[in-house]
Design an enzyme around this catalytic site. Structure first.
Site, mmCIF file in Angstrom:
data_model
loop_
_atom_site.group_PDB
_atom_site.id
_atom_site.type_symbol
_atom_site.label_atom_id
_atom_site.label_comp_id
_atom_site.label_asym_id
_atom_site.label_seq_id
_atom_site.Cartn_x
_atom_site.Cartn_y
_atom_site.Cartn_z
ATOM 1 C CB SER A 15 7.091 4.980 -21.497
ATOM 2 O OG SER A 15 7.414 3.715 -22.085
ATOM 3 C CE1 TYR B 30 5.392 2.248 -16.835
ATOM 4 C CE2 TYR B 30 5.530 1.822 -19.189
ATOM 5 C CZ TYR B 30 6.057 2.384 -18.043
ATOM 6 O OH TYR B 30 7.232 3.098 -18.112
HETATM 7 C C1 BGC Z 1 9.347 0.469 -19.118
HETATM 8 C C2 BGC Z 1 10.461 -0.548 -19.104
HETATM 9 C C3 BGC Z 1 10.733 -1.077 -20.506
HETATM 10 C C4 BGC Z 1 10.852 0.056 -21.508
HETATM 11 C C5 BGC Z 1 10.963 -0.437 -22.942
HETATM 12 C C6 BGC Z 1 9.661 1.524 -20.126
HETATM 13 O O1 BGC Z 1 8.706 2.525 -20.110
HETATM 14 O O2 BGC Z 1 9.179 1.013 -17.814
HETATM 15 O O3 BGC Z 1 10.123 -1.617 -18.235
HETATM 16 O O4 BGC Z 1 11.928 -1.843 -20.503
HETATM 17 O O5 BGC Z 1 9.758 0.923 -21.407
HETATM 18 O O6 BGC Z 1 10.023 -1.404 -23.251
#
Ligand code: BGC
Length: 270
Positions: free
Chosen positions: A155, A168
């Site tokens: 991410s 996360y």
């Molecule tokens: C998340 C999303 C978020 C995006 C940008 C991703 O890794 O799961 O919820 O919108 O990152 O912030």
């Protein structure tokens, strides 16, 4: 999306978390590029079956396999089934992931452990099983120049800190070093390990960030390229990373984010 079915012909792929969102798009794209695809799901049994039926109707091989990727015995059973039905594995897409958001001081240990368990430990467990099979089998030059490919779903939050999402962001930061360390260790065996770091992609995980005009306008301020991503943006990158077209790409994170990591807040400030 259209791909030559020759691109991944003869290759066997496993996509974790393949029953929805980015994973579903990747499963469909790999099949369109000629791979046989195992669609892993946790809760989306019927959705996974539907994707498998669609893929088969398009002429490719597909199976659905249920497993919680954070559980070692379930991961081993999933790879057992994969190898039994497909004979081997050439491509692992380590995609399964979730969010359990809260203010830091309200974050429970259960929610910390759940997110780290699925997003980080799950990728470790699946990568380890895939790597063992890649090493056992070695390179088959008529199938691929590599003995195997692992694609980790990261991410933008592997580099962008994210208040309210500490578990996360920590899991994705962990993926960066895990992916690069595995890549360093396994490259001599001709195993390629890379990550995709999506920005804001329209999927069920972040619906509230784009499903009202106000939310969408706020989100677009973070995206220099001026559009929210779609799952196909990520699926196309995954097909490329899985194919020999990216054969010299090893231990890289591809940011597919419309420029979110360009820190647009600094375009007029700083
Ligand atoms: C998340 C999303 C978020 C995006 C940008 C991703 O890794 O799961 O919820 O919108 O990152 O912030």
């Amino acid at each position: 999306m259209s791909f030559s079915p020759e691109l991944l012909k003869g290759q066997k792929a496993l996509v974790t978390g393949g029953s929805s969102g980015i994973g579903e798009a990747i499963a469909r794209a790999l099949a369109a590029a000629g791979a046989s695809v195992a669609v892993n799901y946790h809760s989306g049994d019927q959705e996974a079956q539907k994707i498998v039926e669609d893929i088969k109707a398009g002429g490719a091989e597909a199976i659905a396999i249920g497993a919680d990727v954070s559980k070692e015995d379930e991961v081993k059973a999933m790879f057992g089934q994969m190898l039994k039905e497909f004979g081997t594995i050439d491509i692992l897409v380590n995609n399964a992931g979730l969010q359990k958001d809260s203010a830091f001081t309200d974050m429970t240990l259960d929610h910390w452990n759940l997110v780290i368990g699925v997003n980080l430990t799950g990728q470790f467990l699946c990568a380890r099983e895939a790597a063992k099979e890649f090493m056992r089998r070695g390179v088959q030059p008529h199938i691929s120049a590599a003995a195997g490919k692992i694609i980790c779903m990261s991410s933008v939050h592997e580099v962008i800190p994210w208040a309210g999402h500490v578990n996360y962001a920590a899991s994705k930061g962990g993926i960066n070093m895990m992916m690069r360390s595995i890549a360093q260790e396994l490259a001599p065996q001709r195993i390629r390990v890379n990550s995709i770091a999506p920005g804001a992609i329209k999927t069920p995980i972040n619906t509230s960030a784009w499903n009202t005009p106000e939310a969408e306008a706020k989100l677009l301020k973070l995206i220099p390229y001026g559009r929210i991503g779609v799952v196909e943006d990520i699926a196309k990158t995954a097909v490329w990373l899985a194919s020999d077209d990216s054969d010299y790409v090893c231990g890289e994170t591809m940011f597919v984010d419309g420029g979110m990591t360009l820190y647009p807040g600094f375009a007029t400030g700083g």
